[in-house]
Scaffold this motif. Structure first.
Motif, PDB file in Angstrom:
ATOM      1  N   CYS A  56       0.821  -1.206   0.000  1.00  0.00           N
ATOM      2  CA  CYS A  56       0.000   0.000   0.000  1.00  0.00           C
ATOM      3  C   CYS A  56       0.858   1.260   0.000  1.00  0.00           C
ATOM      4  O   CYS A  56       0.530   2.245  -0.680  1.00  0.00           O
ATOM      5  N   TYR A  91      -2.160  -6.217   1.558  1.00  0.00           N
ATOM      6  CA  TYR A  91      -2.069  -4.770   1.755  1.00  0.00           C
ATOM      7  C   TYR A  91      -0.623  -4.353   2.064  1.00  0.00           C
ATOM      8  O   TYR A  91      -0.092  -3.419   1.490  1.00  0.00           O
ATOM      9  N   ARG A 113      -9.018   0.120   1.901  1.00  0.00           N
ATOM     10  CA  ARG A 113      -8.961  -0.870   0.811  1.00  0.00           C
ATOM     11  C   ARG A 113      -9.292  -0.208  -0.526  1.00  0.00           C
ATOM     12  O   ARG A 113      -8.650  -0.483  -1.538  1.00  0.00           O
ATOM     13  N   TYR A 116      -6.276   2.039  -1.567  1.00  0.00           N
ATOM     14  CA  TYR A 116      -5.154   1.219  -2.042  1.00  0.00           C
ATOM     15  C   TYR A 116      -5.423   0.696  -3.450  1.00  0.00           C
ATOM     16  O   TYR A 116      -4.549   0.740  -4.329  1.00  0.00           O
ATOM     17  N   THR A 139      -8.053  -8.392  -6.115  1.00  0.00           N
ATOM     18  CA  THR A 139      -8.299  -7.958  -4.742  1.00  0.00           C
ATOM     19  C   THR A 139      -9.052  -9.045  -3.989  1.00  0.00           C
ATOM     20  O   THR A 139      -9.506 -10.036  -4.585  1.00  0.00           O
TER      21      THR A 139
END
Length: 381
Positions: A56, A91, A113, A116, A139
């Motif tokens: 991230c 992440y 989320r 990112y 994802t």
């Protein structure tokens, strides 16, 4: 690597760099020369695709500074590498000593989320080769299954709606199309393609669809043809597929099989274990009490090219069936294939050095190349 389907679709094949530890940009750049370029040379191909994993923090830095993205793009080009897909499931900290359920956080009820994922899509838009039709980002499938309720489901639906809008704005701003695929995984809200149909019907199919990880499909004992037909009927596109194999144990009641299987339990990653209709969240739990009267499948990504020693096996036949359905027909159903064996270093007998890992990654990709050309795709060199 690039392949041409008979229908004219350009199919990209890559290996996922989440096998390497890199939490900052210097680490990402370092792995290109240390691993990716040697893999390309071992395969003797002019261009090798990478399914890039960016933490991230790296994704945010690159998305906010076009010069950093340009630097990464230049390094890729100089080494004969290209990127059309990103893995934005983990992440950060994917190679921490213990990852387990932490990999599912933050989930799709958390704005972090969304941020990112949009950062990753922005970076990808700046990395895409000029002739690539689109990019893809994978994802997690909403969240781990517990806790989950209608309020959390509504929150996730709203954030995924914002994701689709953000991807549309990215395309308008850059002229590049990036789609996101949610990846069904054992133990999550969306474990199976049936769950995907039940929970993800609200997705904008122009922007968001499914990332089909074949290891996960096999662990859940799903049949590829039926699973893909189910997604197609529901209007859920396969944004990309992850070419991966699970661990299969035909007779888990056999003491010899259990002894060998125990060597695959390790502390870093979660190894969900399933038998038809039931299962556990990790391999040690299965060894401690899961009924051994029917075959088990374990979420442990095995190298594609090598079967484990008997009495264990891999689900490579399931991968073959999935590729047959996706790419063996008159029309390509996917154009991004990502080899995602991130477990090399936690195998019972891991590679001893960089050269051994490079050789293993090249062997996996060579197996994939042979499988795709065997389906009639033509390699572009």
């Amino acid at each position: 690597m690039r392949f041409l389907h008979s229908d004219g679709t350009l199919v990209h094949a890559a290996y996922c760099t989440n096998v390497h530890q890199a939490e900052d940009l210097d680490g990402v750049l370092g792995q290109l020369g240390r691993f990716a370029e040697p893999v390309r040379e071992a395969l003797d191909v002019p261009v090798l695709g990478l399914g890039l994993w960016l933490s991230c923090d790296v994704a945010h830095a690159l998305a906010g500074d076009a010069s950093l993205t340009a630097r990464l793009r230049a390094e890729l080009a100089a080494r004969g590498l290209e990127v059309v897909t990103l893995n934005a499931f983990p992440y950060r900290g994917f190679h921490d000593p213990v990852v387990k359920q932490a990999v599912y956080h933050p989930d799709w009820t958390d704005r972090r989320r969304l941020d990112y994922t949009l950062d990753a899509a922005t970076v990808l838009a700046g990395l895409l080769p000029g002739d690539a039709v689109r990019g893809s980002v994978s994802t997690l499938p909403l969240a781990w299954r517990d806790p989950w309720d209608t309020d959390r489901a509504r929150r996730a639906e709203l954030l995924l709606g914002e994701l689709a809008a953000g991807l549309g704005e990215l395309e308008r701003r850059t002229g590049r199309t990036v789609r996101v695929g949610l990846e069904p995984e054992p133990g999550c809200v969306v474990e199976t393609t049936t769950d995907a149909v039940r929970h993800l019907g609200f997705l904008d199919p122009e922007r968001v669809g499914i990332c089909l990880d074949v290891c996960h499909l096999a662990v859940q004992f799903e049949e590829p043809a039926a699973a893909l037909a189910r997604l197609d009927a529901a209007g859920l596109p396969v944004v990309k597929t992850q070419a991966s194999c699970a661990l299969h144990v035909e007779d888990p009641g056999d003491p010899a099989a259990r002894e060998v299987l125990a060597a695959f339990h390790e502390p870093r990653f979660l190894h969900q274990t399933r038998r038809s209709g039931t299962g556990t969240d990790d391999l040690d739990e299965a060894l401690g009490g899961l009924d051994g009267g029917a075959p088990w499948r374990v979420h442990f990504h095995l190298p594609l090219h090598a079967e484990p020693a008997a009495p264990l096996a891999s689900t490579r036949s399931v991968l073959g069936e999935a590729l047959d359905v996706l790419l063996g027909g008159p029309a390509a159903q996917v154009d991004h294939v990502e080899v995602e064996t991130y477990t090399w270093q936690v195998l019972p007998h891991p590679p001893g050095d960089d050269a051994a890992l490079v050789a293993g990654l090249a062997a996996e990709l060579d197996w994939t190349r042979s499988r795709l050309t065997g389906l009639g795709l033509k390699e572009i060199r």
